[in-house]
Design a protein around this motif. Structure first.
Motif, mmCIF file in Angstrom:
data_model
loop_
_atom_site.group_PDB
_atom_site.id
_atom_site.type_symbol
_atom_site.label_atom_id
_atom_site.label_comp_id
_atom_site.label_asym_id
_atom_site.label_seq_id
_atom_site.Cartn_x
_atom_site.Cartn_y
_atom_site.Cartn_z
ATOM 1 N N LYS A 1 13.600 7.636 13.880
ATOM 2 C CA LYS A 1 13.406 8.473 15.071
ATOM 3 C C LYS A 1 11.950 8.867 15.236
ATOM 4 O O LYS A 1 11.427 8.909 16.352
ATOM 5 C CB LYS A 1 14.289 9.727 14.972
ATOM 6 N N HIS A 2 11.288 9.164 14.117
ATOM 7 C CA HIS A 2 9.870 9.535 14.153
ATOM 8 C C HIS A 2 9.039 8.377 14.709
ATOM 9 O O HIS A 2 8.159 8.587 15.567
ATOM 10 C CB HIS A 2 9.409 9.893 12.742
ATOM 11 N N LEU A 3 9.308 7.181 14.262
ATOM 12 C CA LEU A 3 8.572 6.014 14.743
ATOM 13 C C LEU A 3 8.869 5.754 16.215
ATOM 14 O O LEU A 3 7.960 5.450 17.000
ATOM 15 C CB LEU A 3 8.937 4.793 13.901
ATOM 16 N N THR A 4 10.126 5.869 16.598
ATOM 17 C CA THR A 4 10.505 5.632 17.998
ATOM 18 C C THR A 4 9.862 6.657 18.925
ATOM 19 O O THR A 4 9.466 6.330 20.053
ATOM 20 C CB THR A 4 12.038 5.673 18.134
ATOM 21 N N LEU A 5 9.737 7.899 18.444
ATOM 22 C CA LEU A 5 9.137 8.955 19.266
ATOM 23 C C LEU A 5 7.712 8.605 19.669
ATOM 24 O O LEU A 5 7.291 8.887 20.800
ATOM 25 C CB LEU A 5 9.160 10.271 18.479
ATOM 26 N N TYR A 6 6.960 7.997 18.774
ATOM 27 C CA TYR A 6 5.555 7.705 19.042
ATOM 28 C C TYR A 6 5.317 6.266 19.523
ATOM 29 O O TYR A 6 4.168 5.902 19.805
ATOM 30 C CB TYR A 6 4.723 7.949 17.774
ATOM 31 N N LYS A 7 6.376 5.505 19.648
ATOM 32 C CA LYS A 7 6.215 4.104 20.050
ATOM 33 C C LYS A 7 5.736 3.986 21.492
ATOM 34 O O LYS A 7 4.914 3.128 21.826
ATOM 35 C CB LYS A 7 7.537 3.368 19.868
ATOM 36 N N SER B 1 17.618 8.991 2.236
ATOM 37 C CA SER B 1 18.194 10.147 2.932
ATOM 38 C C SER B 1 17.463 10.458 4.238
ATOM 39 O O SER B 1 17.993 11.196 5.078
ATOM 40 C CB SER B 1 18.182 11.376 2.022
ATOM 41 N N VAL B 2 16.251 9.926 4.411
ATOM 42 C CA VAL B 2 15.503 10.184 5.649
ATOM 43 C C VAL B 2 15.308 8.896 6.446
ATOM 44 O O VAL B 2 14.450 8.837 7.319
ATOM 45 C CB VAL B 2 14.130 10.833 5.354
ATOM 46 N N LEU B 3 16.126 7.886 6.168
ATOM 47 C CA LEU B 3 15.988 6.617 6.884
ATOM 48 C C LEU B 3 16.117 6.817 8.388
ATOM 49 O O LEU B 3 15.269 6.349 9.164
ATOM 50 C CB LEU B 3 17.045 5.628 6.383
ATOM 51 N N GLY B 4 17.157 7.521 8.826
ATOM 52 C CA GLY B 4 17.339 7.766 10.256
ATOM 53 C C GLY B 4 16.237 8.612 10.842
ATOM 54 O O GLY B 4 15.761 8.358 11.954
ATOM 55 N N ALA B 5 15.801 9.635 10.100
ATOM 56 C CA ALA B 5 14.738 10.509 10.592
ATOM 57 C C ALA B 5 13.431 9.746 10.748
ATOM 58 O O ALA B 5 12.681 9.962 11.710
ATOM 59 C CB ALA B 5 14.552 11.694 9.645
ATOM 60 N N GLY C 1 0.832 -1.186 0.000
ATOM 61 C CA GLY C 1 0.000 0.000 0.000
ATOM 62 C C GLY C 1 0.871 1.241 0.000
ATOM 63 O O GLY C 1 2.067 1.173 0.291
ATOM 64 N N TYR C 2 0.260 2.368 -0.322
ATOM 65 C CA TYR C 2 0.981 3.638 -0.366
ATOM 66 C C TYR C 2 0.403 4.557 0.696
ATOM 67 O O TYR C 2 -0.811 4.545 0.951
ATOM 68 C CB TYR C 2 0.837 4.261 -1.749
ATOM 69 N N ALA C 3 1.249 5.354 1.338
ATOM 70 C CA ALA C 3 0.777 6.249 2.397
ATOM 71 C C ALA C 3 1.827 7.317 2.666
ATOM 72 O O ALA C 3 2.984 7.214 2.229
ATOM 73 C CB ALA C 3 0.472 5.471 3.671
ATOM 74 N N HIS C 4 1.422 8.351 3.391
ATOM 75 C CA HIS C 4 2.333 9.383 3.868
ATOM 76 C C HIS C 4 2.289 9.439 5.387
ATOM 77 O O HIS C 4 1.246 9.168 5.996
ATOM 78 C CB HIS C 4 1.933 10.763 3.326
ATOM 79 N N PHE C 5 3.415 9.775 5.988
ATOM 80 C CA PHE C 5 3.450 10.237 7.370
ATOM 81 C C PHE C 5 3.329 11.758 7.324
ATOM 82 O O PHE C 5 4.029 12.423 6.545
ATOM 83 C CB PHE C 5 4.782 9.872 8.036
ATOM 84 N N LEU C 6 2.469 12.319 8.161
ATOM 85 C CA LEU C 6 2.261 13.767 8.194
ATOM 86 C C LEU C 6 2.741 14.348 9.515
ATOM 87 O O LEU C 6 2.816 13.639 10.531
ATOM 88 C CB LEU C 6 0.775 14.099 8.005
ATOM 89 N N ASN C 7 3.021 15.654 9.516
ATOM 90 C CA ASN C 7 3.262 16.330 10.793
ATOM 91 C C ASN C 7 1.933 16.823 11.351
ATOM 92 O O ASN C 7 0.874 16.639 10.747
ATOM 93 C CB ASN C 7 4.295 17.457 10.636
ATOM 94 N N VAL C 8 1.973 17.467 12.506
ATOM 95 C CA VAL C 8 0.725 17.864 13.155
ATOM 96 C C VAL C 8 -0.007 18.953 12.371
ATOM 97 O O VAL C 8 -1.208 19.163 12.564
ATOM 98 C CB VAL C 8 0.988 18.335 14.604
ATOM 99 N N GLN C 9 0.714 19.649 11.475
ATOM 100 C CA GLN C 9 0.065 20.660 10.626
ATOM 101 C C GLN C 9 -0.538 20.049 9.364
ATOM 102 O O GLN C 9 -1.097 20.765 8.525
ATOM 103 C CB GLN C 9 1.072 21.746 10.223
ATOM 104 N N GLY C 10 -0.426 18.739 9.194
ATOM 105 C CA GLY C 10 -1.016 18.078 8.039
ATOM 106 C C GLY C 10 -0.163 18.103 6.795
ATOM 107 O O GLY C 10 -0.669 17.832 5.698
ATOM 108 N N ARG C 11 1.121 18.410 6.925
ATOM 109 C CA ARG C 11 2.020 18.407 5.769
ATOM 110 C C ARG C 11 2.849 17.127 5.740
ATOM 111 O O ARG C 11 3.155 16.553 6.783
ATOM 112 C CB ARG C 11 2.921 19.646 5.783
ATOM 113 N N THR C 12 3.218 16.713 4.553
ATOM 114 C CA THR C 12 3.925 15.449 4.378
ATOM 115 C C THR C 12 5.321 15.502 4.998
ATOM 116 O O THR C 12 6.073 16.452 4.786
ATOM 117 C CB THR C 12 4.039 15.108 2.885
#
Length: 357
Positions: free
Chosen positions: A139-145, A132-136, A95-106
């Motif tokens: 970190k994003h996933l770990t933050l919300y885990k 190029s954003v593998l580490g980021a 499937g295809y999807a985006h992770f967004l920030n709290v302002q709703g931007r990709t």
């Protein structure tokens, strides 16, 4: 007439069985720079060209809470693996999807692969992202885990390939089959049929398609731009791109009926209001191009000099531009210097919904 046959064979090195192609009956032909592929079901093509995408990487998310955890972060439902038949592993789903920030931007665009290694285990997931954003992303996933039973880790063992038909010579050729093995995953690209198939494998180089053809990644990206398919941070700048302006709904990347996820409010409100004045369009450039190409963010102007949007990214004479939909039919140009202009022609992809054309 050529035949494309999917074979099971031994993987060189570790990892056990994998899936590979053998093409016979048609001599190899060089893929012309910038050449396109027919839109539609890739199974209709006779010759498969494989492009190794070194700019894409994989993150594995697994554990009992992996599914609800990702549902709270992604714009789309999860592609759960299909039922097993007791003999072969269950087919992979993508499937295809985006992770967004709290302002709703990709933040990150991802292709999600749903896997189930053993029947007694909960489904795990591979997230294909811009390398190029593998580490980021980790970190994003770990933050919300928080306290969820989820493991997040890079998965460098598999490489990402795009598999595309390069000719309609054998309409009767056997179609590729979706497979999930220890060393290979093969599934249709979930964004649009024009983008063929996605392959994740441990294999390297000519061993991937012993009698087939390997393509140059530049041709893959030119095809993407011709078809108006954004991919990665150049096309979807983190914290800048809006998902619906980036045609996320056209690419099967958002569910408007799933539960809440981060950034949902703006996306849902924009959808229900039905007003999307700007979109990413595929564009072709004509005229003397600067040596370094067109800079991202270069204004796109109408014949009278009014702002129509901005150039986003591209390769050679094709690319993407974020444009006001009402201004795409008139003459447009980019100003590369005080005296030089580059003409810009906009197209509307065939695979977009008819209402947008």
């Amino acid at each position: 007439m050529a035949a494309a046959v999917l074979l099971r064979g031994a993987t060189p090195g570790r990892g056990g069985p994998a899936w590979r192609w053998r093409l016979s009956g048609t001599p190899r032909r060089r893929l012309a720079q910038g050449s396109g592929f027919p839109c539609g079901d890739p199974a209709g093509g006779a010759i498969w060209t494989c492009f190794r995408l070194d700019e894409r990487a994989l993150v594995r998310v697994r554990g009992p809470d992996a599914a609800p955890f990702l549902l709270g972060l992604l714009t789309n439902e999860l592609p759960l693996p299909g039922p097993a038949d007791g003999v072969a592993p269950p087919p992979v789903r993508a499937g295809y999807a985006h992770f967004l920030n709290v302002q709703g931007r990709t933040l990150y665009d991802v292709i999600v692969y749903g896997l189930q290694e053993r029947a007694e285990e909960a489904a795990g997931f591979l997230l294909e992202c811009d390398s190029s954003v593998l580490g980021a992303l980790q970190k994003h996933l770990t933050l919300y885990k928080i306290r969820r039973k989820v493991a997040v880790e890079a998965h460098p063992e598999l490489r990402v390939w795009a598999v595309l038909p390069s000719g309609p010579e054998a309409g009767g050729a056997a179609p590729l089959q979706e497979k999930a093995e220890a060393a290979a995953v093969l599934t249709r690209d979930p964004r649009t049929a024009c983008m063929g198939w996605r392959l994740l494998t441990q294999q390297e180089g000519p061993a991937l398609v012993p009698a087939g053809r390997l393509g140059h990644s530049g041709d893959y990206h030119q095809l993407r731009y011709q078809q108006g398919v954004p991919e990665g941070v150049r096309d979807l700048p983190p914290g800048v791109a809006l998902p619906l302006e980036s045609n996320l709904a056209f690419m099967n990347g958002v569910s408007f009926t799933k539960g809440c996820y981060i950034g949902q409010e703006l996306t849902a409100r924009t959808h229900h209001m039905g007003v999307i004045r700007k979109r990413l369009f595929p564009v072709r450039l004509s005229g003397p191009l600067p040596a370094g190409g067109i800079s991202p963010g270069t204004p796109v102007l109408t014949e009278s000099g009014q702002a129509a949007g901005k150039f986003r990214a591209g390769q050679g004479d094709v690319g993407l531009a974020l444009l006001q939909s009402e201004k795409i039919k008139g003459p447009l140009h980019l100003r590369t210097s005080e005296s030089d202009h580059v003409a810009l022609t906009v197209s509307v992809p065939d695979w977009w919904p008819k209402a947008t054309k």
